[in-house]
Design a protein around this motif. Sequence first.
Motif, PDB file in Angstrom:
ATOM      1  N   ALA A   1       0.826  -1.213   0.000  1.00  0.00           N
ATOM      2  CA  ALA A   1       0.000   0.000   0.000  1.00  0.00           C
ATOM      3  C   ALA A   1       0.853   1.253   0.000  1.00  0.00           C
ATOM      4  O   ALA A   1       0.457   2.279  -0.544  1.00  0.00           O
ATOM      5  CB  ALA A   1      -0.931   0.003   1.211  1.00  0.00           C
ATOM      6  N   LEU A   2       2.041   1.171   0.600  1.00  0.00           N
ATOM      7  CA  LEU A   2       2.945   2.322   0.640  1.00  0.00           C
ATOM      8  C   LEU A   2       3.898   2.338  -0.540  1.00  0.00           C
ATOM      9  O   LEU A   2       4.799   3.192  -0.595  1.00  0.00           O
ATOM     10  CB  LEU A   2       3.736   2.307   1.954  1.00  0.00           C
ATOM     11  N   LEU A   3       3.708   1.408  -1.468  1.00  0.00           N
ATOM     12  CA  LEU A   3       4.569   1.292  -2.653  1.00  0.00           C
ATOM     13  C   LEU A   3       6.030   1.087  -2.260  1.00  0.00           C
ATOM     14  O   LEU A   3       6.951   1.628  -2.888  1.00  0.00           O
ATOM     15  CB  LEU A   3       4.429   2.540  -3.548  1.00  0.00           C
ATOM     16  N   LEU A   4       6.238   0.250  -1.233  1.00  0.00           N
ATOM     17  CA  LEU A   4       7.591   0.025  -0.724  1.00  0.00           C
ATOM     18  C   LEU A   4       8.043  -1.421  -0.841  1.00  0.00           C
ATOM     19  O   LEU A   4       9.124  -1.776  -0.360  1.00  0.00           O
ATOM     20  CB  LEU A   4       7.669   0.451   0.752  1.00  0.00           C
ATOM     21  N   ASN A   5       7.258  -2.264  -1.481  1.00  0.00           N
ATOM     22  CA  ASN A   5       7.631  -3.674  -1.533  1.00  0.00           C
ATOM     23  C   ASN A   5       8.974  -3.888  -2.212  1.00  0.00           C
ATOM     24  O   ASN A   5       9.788  -4.703  -1.775  1.00  0.00           O
ATOM     25  CB  ASN A   5       6.539  -4.480  -2.270  1.00  0.00           C
ATOM     26  N   SER A   6       9.222  -3.141  -3.281  1.00  0.00           N
ATOM     27  CA  SER A   6      10.479  -3.326  -4.008  1.00  0.00           C
ATOM     28  C   SER A   6      11.685  -2.936  -3.164  1.00  0.00           C
ATOM     29  O   SER A   6      12.783  -3.463  -3.368  1.00  0.00           O
ATOM     30  CB  SER A   6      10.470  -2.493  -5.297  1.00  0.00           C
ATOM     31  N   LEU A   7      11.493  -2.019  -2.230  1.00  0.00           N
ATOM     32  CA  LEU A   7      12.606  -1.593  -1.370  1.00  0.00           C
ATOM     33  C   LEU A   7      12.771  -2.511  -0.167  1.00  0.00           C
ATOM     34  O   LEU A   7      13.894  -2.813   0.243  1.00  0.00           O
ATOM     35  CB  LEU A   7      12.370  -0.161  -0.892  1.00  0.00           C
ATOM     36  N   LEU A   8      11.624  -2.959   0.407  1.00  0.00           N
ATOM     37  CA  LEU A   8      11.685  -3.774   1.617  1.00  0.00           C
ATOM     38  C   LEU A   8      11.802  -5.259   1.323  1.00  0.00           C
ATOM     39  O   LEU A   8      12.149  -6.042   2.193  1.00  0.00           O
ATOM     40  CB  LEU A   8      10.443  -3.513   2.480  1.00  0.00           C
ATOM     41  N   ASP A   9      11.454  -5.652   0.062  1.00  0.00           N
ATOM     42  CA  ASP A   9      11.573  -7.054  -0.357  1.00  0.00           C
ATOM     43  C   ASP A   9      10.836  -7.971   0.614  1.00  0.00           C
ATOM     44  O   ASP A   9      11.425  -8.816   1.277  1.00  0.00           O
ATOM     45  CB  ASP A   9      13.050  -7.444  -0.476  1.00  0.00           C
ATOM     46  N   GLN A  10       9.508  -7.781   0.731  1.00  0.00           N
ATOM     47  CA  GLN A  10       8.711  -8.488   1.716  1.00  0.00           C
ATOM     48  C   GLN A  10       8.631  -9.991   1.477  1.00  0.00           C
ATOM     49  O   GLN A  10       8.368 -10.745   2.385  1.00  0.00           O
ATOM     50  CB  GLN A  10       7.294  -7.909   1.715  1.00  0.00           C
TER      51      GLN A  10
END
Length: 858
Positions: free
Chosen positions: A656-665
């Motif tokens: 939702a925060l558009l951070l998956n690519s950075l956090l690699d969930q």
Amino acid sequence: MPFAHQLADHGDRVALVTPDGHVSYGELAQRVAVTAERLGTVRRLVLLAGANSTDALVTYLAALSAGHPVLLVPGDSEHTIRSLTQAYAPDVVARPDADGRWTLDERDPRSAHTLHPDLALLLSTSGSTGSPKLVRLSHENLQANAESIATYLGIDDTDRAATTLPMHYCYGLSVIHSHLLRGAGLILTERSVSDAAFWAEFHAARGTSLAGVPYTFDLLDRIGFERMDLPHLRRVTQAGGRLAPERVARYAELGRRSGWQLFVMYGQTEATARMAYLPPHLAAERPEAVGVPIPGGSFRLQPVDGHGPGAGELVYAGPNVMLGYAESPADLALGRTVRELRTGDLARRASDGLYEIVGRRSRFVKILGLRIDPQRIETLLEEQGVNAYCAGDGEALAVAALSRAGDEGRIRRLIARKCGLPPRVVRVRAVAELPRLASGKPDYEAVRRLTHPAPEATPQPAGDLVRLYAEILDRADVTEDSSFVSLGGDSLCYVEMSLRLEETLGRLPTDWHTRTIRELHTMAAPAPGRLDGLEGQGGPEPPRARPATGIRRALRAWTNPRSWRTRRTLETSIALRALGIVLIVGSHVQVFDVKGFAHILIGIAGYNFARFQLTDAELRERVRNLWRSIARIAVPSMVWITGAVILTDFYDPANALLLNSLLDQGNDRFDWAYWFVEALVYFLVVLAALMAVPLLARLERRYVFGVPLALVTVGLVGRYDLLDLASARPQLSPTVVFWLFALGWAAARANTVRQRALLTAVLLFTLPGLFQDQSVRTAIVIAGVGLLIWVPTLPSLGPLSALAGVLASSSLYIYLTHYQVYPYLQEDFPLTALFASLVVGVGYAAVVTRVARTVRWL
């Protein structure tokens, strides 16, 4: 006409530098001879649709060399072509056909007119384009003025001049004449000096000469001309209106430092082109003067009542003075009716022999019994830091000022105090751009319209287009001098705008998004009833939210048999976006298996970034538009994905925060569902921050192809993950795919075959291996990006263009929403799942559009 007859004398020297290559004088002479033979030996009146193109120039020179009088008109104005064709019944009409092929429409094998033997050329007077009143010019006028200009400018056969002004404008035509006379080269281009591609062409051709009107210099200031490296530039010429003395001095000093000369010139169409010039060595110390008469010409001052003995109307004599005016075909038989030219300008001769213009006799107006000089008002405002155009409007003074809204009162009070007028008779309108004619000169009629609108029952010129722009872009400040990019248009509304314009105007130029509404309107007057009920209203109305317009248009097109017979063109980027989103969703639904289009869309995002965000606007406005575009992508995406996080178990808050690519969930399929949106937002945020740095912004404007090419090189570091930054899914990682975004950016800036070939080579050598052993996917991406590089438009039909428009403009929202639609229908109803996914995405696009227009924050 000697300079037209003697082209072959210059042999193999380069005559024309065009996007398709070089044309020698020998080749040009041969083409001219073939066209002259086609025109025949019997003198006929040739109406020529002027353009800075090889075909138009060849036809023009052929007519002159064969003795056929030419009626030269703006090639991009259907209204002017129609009105002058009707008024003068030309024997031959030379212009491009609907497919862009040059044609000679021979209407009469002999001639319907009696043509005086001296008549060579007919031009509209300044500001009267389309009027039946024309200037009659002789062969002697053209030859003498060309020789005079070439002499005082020092043109020789090593020069190369860019056609920065329209061919149908006497100043632009004089550039052509004077350079052909000396065997110099012409860089044939119709690009604006604000276009980065223009400078790429100018550099490659080793341009030596640049011509401009005052508006040209406004554009040069915006793009940082003073910082450009132009090693071959020898001279810059200025005419077409008064350039402020301080700017003349500044450009003269810039030329001194950079090694080129500034020639400030003065002329009128009635004198073929030029009457005076200011010697370059005097430009810095006498910037307010128009200079001395050109070789072969002379001035005298005719006393005018109300002015002292030192000033009078400037009267010019010389071999370039017109034969006279023509107001009907019968006047084409007349010989010389004018011996000297009363310019209408008030001037004085200073003690050093230089002439200075002090006013315009015909522009004086009487308001409440007071004699007012609008030019003096313009000078007064200029001294106060306000650029403005002033005109008499009956019993009032009309002023269009380049200023912020709300400044009208201050400007009105200043004028009233200086002129002794009551404020009520001074009408002021603050504008973002001053209204200008196609030649760049002030459009005083538009000033009157702006400050005193016509009654509501009388539509204003281009009013329908103004309302269309206001509706689609949700702007209340649209004027005829606005363009799509100047209003902050981006790829999200570009599709609907282009299709609606094409429906209204017919064929659109590829650079329509940078052209003003006024320029688009002159190409073809809108037909009644073509704008969904917007016709017939007197002025811009408040924009209305009509998000379903594209859907209604598509349905009408598909159910209308006539639309299936209407040929259209469709921009390749739009076609790829529409096809791509269907194939992406269809592949996820498993209706078919065609992968690779998401990566093509990354390239298209870079392509559109260059076209719509990297405009010639000032730095602050450009950065503001960039952040606005980021918000239009990020906010609707985050809102939708937040709903998906709350209502399903497939997504993490990082999505939702558009951070998956950075956090690699994780490595689940749905964890990476929105990798495309995340990558796009990351790219735009970083680039917006970089473009906010003045030095970097200047570098981008100076090296328009070099900067994205350098970023492609930087992106290849990520493409091959040399820094070990890639995620668990490398082909979906922003660091890996950035090079495709930069490649699309470079494709938008590539203007030569060599540049396109270089980008194609980069694509062919670097894409293989990205998708491991998926050769079909690799081939699809190469084909899609290759189309973007090489093919700007594709043939289409009305219904297909309408459907493509709906899908392309909704592609981001379809991509966002389809993950929450197709899983529930995929197994039992795959085709229904595909269709429902597209419909829901289009619906979400409509909702976002309505909300954005209501709250006015996106």
